[in-house]
Each structure stands twice: as structure tokens, then as C-alpha cells.
Design an enzyme around this catalytic site. Structure first.
Site: not given
Ligand code: NOJ
Length: 743
Positions: A281
Site C-alpha cells: 500500500d
Molecule cells: C492507500 C489506500 O489504502 C489504498 O487502498 C489505495 O489503493 C492506495 N492508497 C492508492 O491510492
């Protein structure tokens, strides 16, 4: 007939042979040969470059040098197709090996045409429709050059305080798995096609169990909970061919997911044989430093790559330190090769080497296509849940309406969380839909401009209500009150919305409340102040026409709660499939019944709250219709089953009301005695059944006994023989149990 079958079987045999053994992505020897050939030409730096994902945006030129040098494998957050083509051109035409980029985006519930938020999608209990929505999202997003979405989110969420409950399918493992598979199929479609978009199942794993529902908080899931509740939707999505997976932010029992060898390497790669791409993430590698799980970026980069992570989203940990780690011998180049193989495999399978560019004009033309809007509307219609109706709904065509409430004409908020590319100019709000359909019958007085607004008096609204036949009050949450980082401790309607409903009710006019929200709010105190309540979550671009159709009975509500609705936030976490306790609730004194200075005793007590009892407001799987349904003749084809048998479950469903309607029939099972305590009930099957008034249908469902397997005391998945109970009903709290045995 026979001939077709033989042909089909030989085709399957050919496909099976060409599919690489042990792949979950469906890679073939041809794909692997291509990947290996490319890999053999790459320098260590180029390999590490593929493992680096950056957030693009702004001026493409600022990334030109890095792209030419092969230091970027993927970008996120660029949606301008002209810029995307330029990024690809730099990678494909100006880097040494010409490897295209994986262009990614959070396309969560639609790209431009927005569907209901995922929790609303789950309320449809209609995987086919959800698959279609994901396909449409992929058609729109890929037309602009996006070939990788960070969806579906498969986190089980049993706590509505957690804002990201909006982004998943709710509390149930089985429903979540069916929705996840459907989305993977929809996004990925036919991989050879340029409208195919790689799915990314996330967040691996346990992220939804954040303590106290506070986003990013620690989780404490045991291995058994992981295996029985949280992992199965991921395993199902891997089996459905998901090409990629994202590790989560949370630490579980002290180990952050991005450095968790047990879940990534042992379970995902080892047990499930996942050969897709694992991405972190956003900076979740870097956050392992804040977790105190690593000293610095070099340390966490080593931990992540050793756990089995292939691509780093925005920590720059791999780019800055992997080469050094390989040279020092701390990380083997073989591990890097494996990660790069996983990345290149996805690029090859998506056909990016053949078609790295998009046709910008053609791409624009498919956005908001009429069939996309129609599918979004149908999905919004199926996702709304009728929670109360004293008979005021459906409305009669000639009524004079007062439309009020902060969500009646909130084109931005009705799109919900994670609607990056939805444009509010395209949203059709309930107000606009009702005005267009019933000119001259609609008076609009908002009462509150936004959901958090506080107001003492509602004289203008009440005056208008007196001239109306019915009041339609659109209340709920602004989009920004749910989603990532937006947890709440109090789940009542915000601002003065409850006061608005109460005031409206005092006029004596029938009040219909429509709730648009990102989570199941605690609406118990509002129920007495409305005659009907329709819960639509955030319904997306076409929410307005969908709700108009539902209110006027052109469409009969059929959605069911994908999550337990609580009476008060203090009940969280409360979910239907909790384990059997030693003190199941059999009644008990409530706060006001307890005598003063009553003696303390442990005898005869059972599990409940003194102030809120033992039950939620609405159980999982619940939802009303404009008609009624009766279940009868519920039967099993045998009383005793072997472990390899398939159970035949039959029942008759009758539409006992006055209009056509769709019921979602649900099958629940309880395993009475296990080597460990088992859930009181677990959903094992569901079916949408549409019946005309008075019509009866006998439905037969098949349930393989193997579906009753679980991880017991020895942590081996198996069916434990013994006695079981089974229910077929319209929600998780109804129906009479049948008994059967497994030997
Ligand atoms: C953080 C989020 O937790 C995740 O779900 C997302 O896909 C990413 N950022 C990218 O934007």
C-alpha cells in the site's frame, strides 16, 4: 449434444495443457518464456526499476530521465490519456528495453460512471450485476490508458465506525468472496482484450479489524480467525484469477503486513501458489519504520522483499536500497528476479507490449455511455434496502411532494467515497430526477445544506410540508465522512438531521426518509419520525432516477443488509456470525428493571448489554419489499451426508403480496459441535428469486458438504463429522432450523 461435450472437453484439455502448472494467473509457457527472455537481458538496476511505483501527476518531463533509465515500473494517479501516452512513449521508445508501464488508479466503484459504493453493491446480493459494473468500470478506465485498478477491497468489516467499511462487502466471508470474484472477473474480462484491467485484491490482510474501528490501528487476529474469516475471500479471488494483490497498513499481532512472511510468502505464495504481483500500500513499506518494525528505509526494504513483496508503492525503498542489499549479500538476486518475473508476467498478459497506447478521442467517447448509465441505475435500484414501511410506499403518481434534506440535491456527496474520477456535473440527484419526472409536483426546501449543519428552527421547511401530500427527506452522510481515515465514534445522523425529521413528523404529513451514507448509521432514534425508510448507501451517478423509481414502485426494493445495523455504536463489533458463547442470551434485566442495591451473582446471567440488550437494530441479510414472501416445504434430500456429497436443499417460495418482487433467499448453517467453538450461523448460499403476485416456485440449491470445512484445533481445513442445523430464510435472524448429520 454428445459431440459438443466431447469438443468442449478436448478444448479444456488443450487449455489445461497450455496453462503453466501451479499458476493462479493463468500464465502459459509462452508467457513465461517471454518473461524469462526479457529478464535475461536486464541489468540489476533495470530489474529494481520495475519494482518501483510512483505517483505521477503534473509535468511528465520531470519523470523523463527516470523513465529512460528504466527506474519506474508503474505509475499511479495520472488519468489524462494524452499524458499517459507520453509516459508510455518514454518507457517504450526511449528506455533501453522498452518495457511498458503499468498505469494504475483507484477505480473502486466505477471510473466516470459511478456505481453505488461497494457496500451498496454487496447489498444487491447480485454477483452477476456487480461483475457487469466492474466490466463497465474497466471499459471506461482502460479507454483512458489505465490498466490496473486497486480494487476489489476484500476486507471483512465488522465495525461500522471504520470509515472504510464503505469500500468493501461488509461483515460476511461468503458474500465478500462472491462479490470479490465477480469484480475480479469483471475488471479482468478477457485478458487478451485491451479493455482488460488487472484487479488488485486488497488489503492483505485483516485491515478491516482495526481495533476500535480507528483506521490504521493494530489488529489482533488469531491464525484461526484469519484462516476461517479473513483469508477465504482473498483465496477465492486468487482462484478467480486476480493478477495482483496489495499488502495492508496494519500490523497484526505485532507484524506489519508488508513485512509479514507468514501471510505473504507462506500462505499466499506457498499454500495458494499465487504467481501474480504483490504491491505494497502507499508507503506501507516506509510505515514499518513508524511501526518500529524496522530501523530505516534499507531495513524495511529488506524485510518487505524477503516477505515476498514485488513492488513498492511510494516508499522508494527498493529503488534506493535493493542494489546495495544485493551487493552485500543480504538479498539474493534470485529473489529480485522472482519479483520482476511477477511484474513482467502481468505486463505481458495484459498485452501491454503490443498495445501500450490508447486512442484518446475514442477513449473519451465511451465515458458515460448510455448503457453504462443504465447499468449504474439498475445497480442503484437493486442496492437500496427498505427498512421500514407502514404502507406509505410506493407513492401514487399524482402526489405533491416536499423534497428536503441535505442529500436531496448533493451531486458530489451521492457519489460516495473513492470517486476520484466521477464528475458531479454528470450526477442525477433525486431532486433533479423527481422534478424532471413530475413537473409541478415538487417543492424543494433543503432545510439543511449539508449533513453536519446545525440549525435550531425549520419554519421554511415546515410551512412547505403543510402544502404537500408527502415529505421526502434525503438525509445521511456527506461522502467525506466515510472512506479512508474517516472513522467515527458516534454513528447517529450528524448535525440537525434527526431534529429535521422530528420536526417534519410533527406536521402530521407522511414522512419518507431516504438515507445516503457510507456505512450503516445508528438510525434507531429516527425510525419513529418516519413512515418509511429506504437505505441507499451512496448510490452513485444515477442514484436520483433509481430512487425515484423505487419510491414510486416502478422498481420494488430488493436489497438486503450486507452488514448488521446497530442500535448504538457502543454495540460494535456486533455481527451475526459470532461464535457460540457459553452463555447465549436468553433474556435478562435491563437497566431500569434492576432493583437498587441488587445482589451480585454469576448465576443465570447471559451475554447482553444492560442498556441495549442483545440484538442489533436490523440483522444481516434483512430488507423489506413492497410485497411479502413466504417460505414453505424446506427440505434436505438426505438426513445424513458423506464428506464428498453435495447436499440438495429445496424450498418453496411464494409471493404472498400484491406486486411482483424479488427475494434474496439465504441458506445458513450451524455446526453444532466442533474441535473449536463455531459460529452460531454462517451464510453458505443465496439466490435472487423474482415472483409475480401469488406465484410460487420450488427452488433447489446444491451445497457441497466440503463447503462446511473449517480450520479446527489442528489448523487443518476439514469437515468435522457430527450434527448440523440449516436455515433457509429471508435474513439471518429468521426461519426454523432443519437438522442433518455429516458422517
Ligand atoms: C492507500 C489506500 O489504502 C489504498 O487502498 C489505495 O489503493 C492506495 N492508497 C492508492 O491510492
Amino acid at each position: 449434444m454428445k459431440r459438443t461435450k466431447i469438443l468442449f472437453l478436448s478444448l479444456m484439455a488443450v487449455l489445461a495443457c497450455s496453462r503453466q502448472a501451479g499458476t493462479t494467473t493463468g500464465s502459459t509457457p509462452e508467457v513465461e518464456a517471454r518473461v524469462d527472455k526479457l529478464l535475461s537481458q536486464m541489468t540489476l538496476q533495470e530489474k529494481i526499476g520495475q519494482m518501483n511505483q510512483i505517483s505521477a501527476g503534473g509535468d511528465v518531463a520531470q519523470y523523463a530521465e527516470a523513465l529512460r533509465a528504466g527506474q519506474i515500473g508503474s505509475i499511479l494517479n495520472e488519468v489524462d490519456p494524452e499524458k499517459i501516452n507520453e509516459y508510455q512513449r518514454l518507457a517504450v521508445e526511449e528506455s533501453r528495453l522498452g518495457i511498458p508501464l503499468l498505469v494504475s488508479r483507484d477505480v473502486i466503484h466505477g471510473f466516470h460512471t459511478l456505481f453505488p459504493i461497494p457496500l451498496g453493491l454487496a447489498a444487491t446480493f447480485d454477483p452477476e450485476l456487480v461483475e457487469k459494473g466492474a466490466r463497465i468500470a474497466a471499459i471506461e478506465a482502460t479507454a483512458q490508458g489505465i490498466r490496473w485498478t486497486f480494487s476489489p477491497m476484500l476486507d471483512i468489516a465488522r465495525d461500522p465506525r471504520w470509515g472504510r467499511i464503505a469500500e468493501g462487502s461488509g461483515e460476511d466471508t461468503y458474500l465478500d468472496a462472491r462479490m470479490g470474484e465477480a469484480m475480479v472477473r469483471g475488471y479482468q474480462g478477457n485478458l487478451a482484450d485491451s479493455t482488460s484491467m488487472a484487479a488488485c485484491i486488497k488489503h492483505f490482510v485483516g485491515y478491516g479489524a482495526a481495533e476500535g474501528g480507528r483506521d490504521y490501528n493494530s489488529t489482533y487476529l488469531t491464525e484461526r480467525q484469519l484462516r476461517n474469516v479473513y483469508l477465504p475471500p482473498f483465496e477465492a479471488a486468487v482462484k478467480a484469477g486476480a493478477l495482483t494483490l496489495m499488502t495492508s497498513f496494519n500490523d497484526n499481532d505485532g507484524v506489519p503486513s508488508t513485512g509479514n512472511t507468514f501471510v505473504v510468502k507462506d500462505i499466499l505464495r506457498g499454500e495458494w501458489g499465487f504467481d501474480g504481483l504483490v504491491v505494497t500500500d502507499w508507503n506501507s513499506m516506509g510505515e514499518m519504520i513508524a511501526h518500529g518494525f524496522g530501523e530505516d528505509r534499507k531495513d524495511v526494504a529488506e524485510k518487505a522483499v524477503k516477505a515476498g513483496v514485488d513492488m513498492d508503492m511510494m516508499t522508494y525503498g527498493f529503488l534506493s536500497h535493493l542494489e546495495e542489499l544485493v551487493k552485500e549479500g543480504a538479498v539474493k538476486e534470485k529473489a529480485i528476479d522472482q519479483a520482476v518475473r511477477n511484474i513482467l508476467r502481468v505486463k505481458v498478459m495484459l498485452g501491454l507490449f503490443e498495445h501500450p497506447y490508447v486512442d484518446v478521442a475514442a477513449g473519451r467517447a465511451v465515458q458515460y455511455a448510455p448503457e453504462h448509465l443504465a447499468a449504474a441505475q439498475k445497480t442503484a435500484e437493486e442496492s437500496a434496502i427498505l427498512l421500514k414501511n407502514t404502507g406509505v410506499l410506493p407513492l401514487k403518481a399524482g402526489v405533491r411532494m416536499l423534497v428536503t434534506g441535505p442529500l436531496a440535491d448533493a451531486p458530489h456527496d451521492q457519489l460516495g467515497t473513492w470517486s476520484f474520477d466521477g464528475e458531479k456535473e454528470h450526477t442525477v440527484t433525486p431532486l433533479k430526477a423527481l422534478q424532471a419526472r413530475f413537473p409541478g409536483q415538487v417543492t424543494y426546501v433543503p432545510g439543511l445544506q449539508f449533513s453536519r449543519e446545525k440549525r435550531e428552527r425549520f419554519d421554511d421547511v415546515l410551512a412547505a410540508a403543510r402544502h404537500a401530500d408527502v415529505v421526502l427527506a434525503f438525509v445521511g452522510e456527506e461522502a467525506i465522512l466515510s472512506g479512508e481515515a474517516h472513522s467515527l465514534a458516534d454513528l447517529n445522523l450528524k448535525g440537525s438531521q434527526s431534529e429535521l425529521l422530528k420536526a417534519l413528523r410533527s406536521t402530521g404529513k407522511p414522512v419518507v426518509a431516504v438515507v445516503m451514507a457510507g456505512r450503516p448509521l445508528t438510525i434507531e432514534r429516527d425510525l419513529p419520525h418516519c413512515d418509511a425508510l429506504l437505505y441507499s448507501f451512496h448510490p452513485g451517478t444515477m442514484g436520483g432516477p433509481a430512487l425515484a423509481n423505487l419510491l414510486f414502485g416502478d422498481v420494488v426494493p430488493s436489497g438486503k443488509t450486507p452488514v448488521t445495523f446497530l442500535r448504538t455504536a457502543g454495540q460494535a463489533p456486533m455481527y451475526y456470525n459470532h461464535n457460540m458463547t457459553g452463555r447465549p442470551f436468553i433474556g435478562g434485566l435491563l437497566l431500569d428493571d434492576i432493583p437498587l442495591e441488587a445482589g451480585q451473582t454469576s448465576l443465570g446471567n447471559t451475554s447482553y448489554y444492560l442498556d441495549y440488550g442483545a440484538y442489533p437494530l436490523f440483522p444481516f441479510g434483512y430488507g423489506l419489499s413492497y410485497t411479502t414472501f413466504a417460505y414453505s416445504d424446506i427440505r434436505l434430500d438426505k438426513g445424513v451426508y458423506g464428506k464428498d456429497d453435495v447436499m440438495g436443499i429445496s424450498f418453496t417460495l411464494t409471493n404472498t403480496g400484491n406486486c411482483e418482487g424479488t427475494e434474496i433467499a439465504q441458506v445458513y448453517v450451524r455446526d453444532l459441535v466442533g474441535s473449536v467453538t463455531r459460529p452460531v450461523k454462517e451464510l453458505k448460499a443465496f439466490e435472487r428469486i423474482t415472483l409475480a403476485p401469488g406465484e410460487s416456485r420450488t427452488v433447489t440449491l446444491s451445497l457441497p458438504v466440503s463447503e462446511l470445512a473449517f480450520y479446527g484445533l489442528d489448523m487443518v481445513k476439514k469437515v468435522e463429522p457430527g450434527d448440523f442445523q440449516l436455515w433457509v430464510a429471508g435474513d439471518s435472524a429468521s426461519g426454523e432450523a432443519l437438522s442433518f448429520k455429516v458422517k
